[in-house]
Design a protein around this motif. Structure first.
Motif, PDB file in Angstrom:
ATOM      1  N   SER A  85       0.837  -1.209   0.000  1.00 44.22           N
ATOM      2  CA  SER A  85       0.000   0.000   0.000  1.00 44.22           C
ATOM      3  C   SER A  85       0.870   1.256   0.000  1.00 44.22           C
ATOM      4  O   SER A  85       0.610   2.208  -0.742  1.00 44.22           O
ATOM      5  CB  SER A  85      -0.919   0.002   1.212  1.00 44.22           C
ATOM      6  OG  SER A  85      -1.826  -1.054   1.141  1.00 44.22           O
ATOM      7  N   ALA A 112      -7.157   4.256  -2.956  1.00 50.69           N
ATOM      8  CA  ALA A 112      -7.053   3.351  -4.097  1.00 50.69           C
ATOM      9  C   ALA A 112      -5.889   2.376  -3.929  1.00 50.69           C
ATOM     10  O   ALA A 112      -6.013   1.197  -4.271  1.00 50.69           O
ATOM     11  CB  ALA A 112      -6.898   4.147  -5.387  1.00 50.69           C
ATOM     12  N   SER A 113      -4.770   2.835  -3.398  1.00 54.65           N
ATOM     13  CA  SER A 113      -3.626   1.937  -3.223  1.00 54.65           C
ATOM     14  C   SER A 113      -3.930   0.852  -2.194  1.00 54.65           C
ATOM     15  O   SER A 113      -3.533  -0.301  -2.369  1.00 54.65           O
ATOM     16  CB  SER A 113      -2.382   2.726  -2.826  1.00 54.65           C
ATOM     17  OG  SER A 113      -2.534   3.275  -1.542  1.00 54.65           O
ATOM     18  N   VAL A 121      -6.382  -1.593  -3.973  1.00 60.74           N
ATOM     19  CA  VAL A 121      -5.671  -2.396  -4.972  1.00 60.74           C
ATOM     20  C   VAL A 121      -4.826  -3.469  -4.285  1.00 60.74           C
ATOM     21  O   VAL A 121      -4.804  -4.632  -4.711  1.00 60.74           O
ATOM     22  CB  VAL A 121      -4.798  -1.494  -5.878  1.00 60.74           C
ATOM     23  CG1 VAL A 121      -3.796  -2.306  -6.674  1.00 60.74           C
ATOM     24  CG2 VAL A 121      -5.676  -0.681  -6.808  1.00 60.74           C
ATOM     25  N   THR A 122      -4.159  -3.103  -3.217  1.00 58.73           N
ATOM     26  CA  THR A 122      -3.334  -4.066  -2.491  1.00 58.73           C
ATOM     27  C   THR A 122      -4.189  -5.191  -1.915  1.00 58.73           C
ATOM     28  O   THR A 122      -3.831  -6.369  -2.016  1.00 58.73           O
ATOM     29  CB  THR A 122      -2.546  -3.373  -1.373  1.00 58.73           C
ATOM     30  OG1 THR A 122      -1.745  -2.343  -1.960  1.00 58.73           O
ATOM     31  CG2 THR A 122      -1.647  -4.344  -0.649  1.00 58.73           C
ATOM     32  N   GLY A 170      -7.042  -6.140  -3.052  1.00 61.59           N
ATOM     33  CA  GLY A 170      -7.501  -6.919  -4.208  1.00 61.59           C
ATOM     34  C   GLY A 170      -6.460  -7.916  -4.678  1.00 61.59           C
ATOM     35  O   GLY A 170      -6.766  -9.086  -4.936  1.00 61.59           O
TER      36      GLY A 170
END
Length: 148
Positions: free
Chosen positions: A106, A127-128, A131-132, A134
């Protein structure tokens, strides 16, 4: 401009080396012609050769001196960003086994995003993290591959 031509020639030579090696790989496998191990390297090598031929053959436009000074400032700024991003990538690789994957990834994604896209930092951080999570979920739950 001369450096672009030298770089293009170097990458064309490297791509030709890989292309020749890929063409020497078996053409048929038990999966048929499309499962041959040399197919993907042939495609990638061809793409690299074509793109570097474009880079080699392009002509530089003549600009006035004020644009050159501004261009040098932009290049200096971009070189600093590149150096910082390389340092961040090296730190990520060195810390990957020692820190929690989710926390480290992240921070890594957020840092690189903030270096190159300086707008909306709260959105970048959120978002980071998403995404991580995910990536972690896909590898841990779907692929059954544990991440460090």
């Amino acid at each position: 401009m001369q450096r672009d031509k030298i770089t293009a020639l170097a990458f064309i030579g490297l791509a030709l080396f890989f292309l020749i090696g890929a063409l020497q790989m078996p053409k048929q496998t038990e999966y048929g012609r499309y499962g041959a191990p040399g197919n993907v390297p042939v495609v990638f090598s061809t793409i690299v050769i074509v793109l570097n031929l474009v880079m080699f053959l392009r002509k530089k436009r003549q600009d006035d001196s004020t644009k050159r000074v501004e261009e040098k400032k932009v290049i200096a700024t971009e070189n600093k960003r590149l150096l910082v991003s390389v340092i961040v990538c090296l730190a990520y690789v060195l810390l990957l086994g020692h820190l929690n994957f989710i926390v480290l990834s992240s921070i890594f994604i957020a840092t690189l995003s903030l270096i190159f896209y300086r707008k909306k930092p709260i959105l970048i951080v959120v978002a980071s993290i998403l995404v991580t999570y995910g990536i972690y979920y896909i590898f841990d739950k779907l692929f059954l591959l544990p991440l460090p």
